[in-house]
Design a protein around this motif. Structure first.
Motif: not given
Length: 479
Positions: A214-220, A224-233, A236-245
């Motif tokens: 749900k959080d990922f859907a909210a940030v997509v 998508q407004q940034f070419p460097d980030l639009e390919s993030i899956t 990818d987001f789950m791994c980063a999310y885990f690294s934070v938590t």
């Protein structure tokens, strides 16, 4: 090191390799994430810049008292460069008492000199902590106000990772675990998760994955407004999310300090105290288990049958006279769910089962509105809590606890079946699956042990009640 104080709330990503999660971590790796919600997880990385959480972050687990360090203290080029890089970035000395090396668990911290209890072994300035303030203004401007702190920090990590070596945080980012190195249950396959479906952590995992999705859907839309980030899956987001938590801690501007809670000799591996947490939380939040975790616990759910003629009256009493049930370690528990821990006395002495659980059983066994009214009146005369005293009728008290015993026996049978159903280890199994199968075994056997201790306690209590009742009957017959 202890995380009991905010000044020492570091999230370590070190002490364990990214495989067998035991209770250990590197201190510096955590010193770079600053967050503000429940955080957790243990992964092995060398030391790394911190994430900062504005609100309370939950770090969890305890090591130094449970494990002996298996220090090798060998170094590698990546570890040798990290601390000097961090000190250059901070423009101050981070620690003169610690060095980074490798142990049997992976990257670890070692004492470079004698450390005494109470010594400050690590000082991390706020300036080298990754906080929501590091989010690029152009990204922040298009993010919804509903995006939480963890998601914002995850986006920062993803952005910095995309920058590669040109990122100012590259030495830290490269220390973070990759997808295949993380063993939190949110990364388990459906088949792997089914191994632990008997445990409450199964549903907690489902809930956590749904929240991340749900959080990922909210940030997509923003990504998508940034070419460097639009390919993030999502992965990818789950791994980063885990690294934070798993690494963030609470901090305020100034210095984050780590204080030693015991002595360390030069060359000894330095461990962090995570606290007293069960394998269910360790597995979900840090991706590891402890073979015999004395802090294991089990969620037990009881409900009032829909065909109970007194159901509405019982529900009303529960709503007004019983405090809401809360899981001590942060899991979400319905009001009809209770947490039991190991009862350590085989003779029924000691802490026993939670009073709220026993009270619920007494309520369930009431067969008349008069019995319920008597319970309500009694609670009003004491502390307002319902059915906390043994029922005056020992036969009804026996019935209530026998019902609990039967329920727990059924749970024990299900756990026993689940353990026996675990796949047999074989050479054809991947290392990842073999490890996760062992974690599932640690989790299930620990929770079964808790249930067995509760069963013994209940059987002893019921035996006492039966003996007392028999004595009274014999006495009446004599009269």
């Amino acid at each position: 090191m202890s995380n009991s104080q905010s000044s020492a709330c570091l999230i370590h990503a070190s002490r364990l390799p990214c495989t067998p999660r035991t209770l250990k971590h590197d201190v510096l790796t955590t010193t770079m994430l600053h967050c503000g919600s429940r955080i957790s997880k243990l992964c092995r990385s060398p030391v790394a810049p911190p994430f900062n959480f504005p609100r309370r972050l939950l770090i969890k687990f305890e090591f130094s008292s449970l494990f002996q360090a298996k220090g090798l203290n060998t170094s590698d080029e990546e570890s040798d460069e990290f601390l000097p890089w961090l000190e250059r970035k901070a423009r101050t000395k981070i620690s003169s008492m610690l060095s980074i090396g490798k142990s049997a668990y992976g990257r670890s911290l070692f004492a470079s000199e004698n450390i005494r209890t109470g010594d400050c072994i690590l000082k991390v300035p706020y300036s080298v902590e990754i906080t929501p303030d590091n989010l690029l203004p152009k990204i922040r401007a298009i993010l919804s106000d509903k995006i939480g702190t963890v998601s914002k920090l995850a986006i920062i990590l993803l952005f910095e990772r995309k920058m590669g070596q040109s990122s100012g945080w590259a030495p830290y980012i490269c220390c973070l675990p990759q997808h295949g190195e993380i063993h939190s249950t949110i990364f388990w396959s459906e088949y792997e998760l089914n191994m632990i479906c008997q445990s409450s952590v199964y549903q907690e995992t489902v809930n956590q994955k749904a929240k991340i999705e749900k959080d990922f859907a909210a940030v997509v839309p923003a990504l998508q407004q940034f070419p460097d980030l639009e390919s993030i899956t999502l992965q990818d987001f789950m791994c980063a999310y885990f690294s934070v938590t798993s690494r963030a801690w609470e901090s305020t501007k100034g210095l984050s300090l780590v204080i030693a809670d015991r002595n360390y000799a030069p060359g000894e591996e330095v461990l962090i105290n995570y606290g007293k947490f069960p394998n269910a939380m360790l597995l979900l939040d840090f991706g590891f288990t402890v073979p015999y975790n004395i802090h294991d616990q089990v969620q037990i759910q009881l409900s009032i049958p829909h065909d109970d003629n007194l159901r509405e009256m019982k529900l009303e009493l529960l709503q007004h006279l019983t405090p809401k049930i809360k899981d001590a370690v942060g899991f979400n528990c319905p009001e009809d769910t209770f947490i039991i821990k190991e009862v350590r006395s085989p003779r029924g002495k000691g802490k026993g089962l939670p009073q709220a659980l026993r009270a619920f059983a007494r309520l369930l066994c009431c067969n008349s509105s008069q019995e319920l009214s008597d319970l309500a009146m009694e609670s009003a005369q004491i502390d307002g809590r319902l059915a906390r005293r043994p029922l005056k009728d020992s036969r009804r008290e026996f019935k209530a606890h026998k019902m609990l015993s039967s329920h727990i026996t059924q749970l024990m049978q299900k756990y026993d079946t689940a353990i026996k159903s675990l796949p047999v280890n074989s050479p054809s199994m991947s290392n990842t699956f073999t490890l996760r199968r062992q974690m599932a075994h640690d989790l299930l056997t620990g929770e079964l042990r808790v249930l067995k201790s509760a069963s013994i306690w209940l059987n002893n209590y019921c035996a006492v009640l039966k003996s007392t009742s028999n004595c009274r009957s014999q006495w009446k017959n004599r009269i």
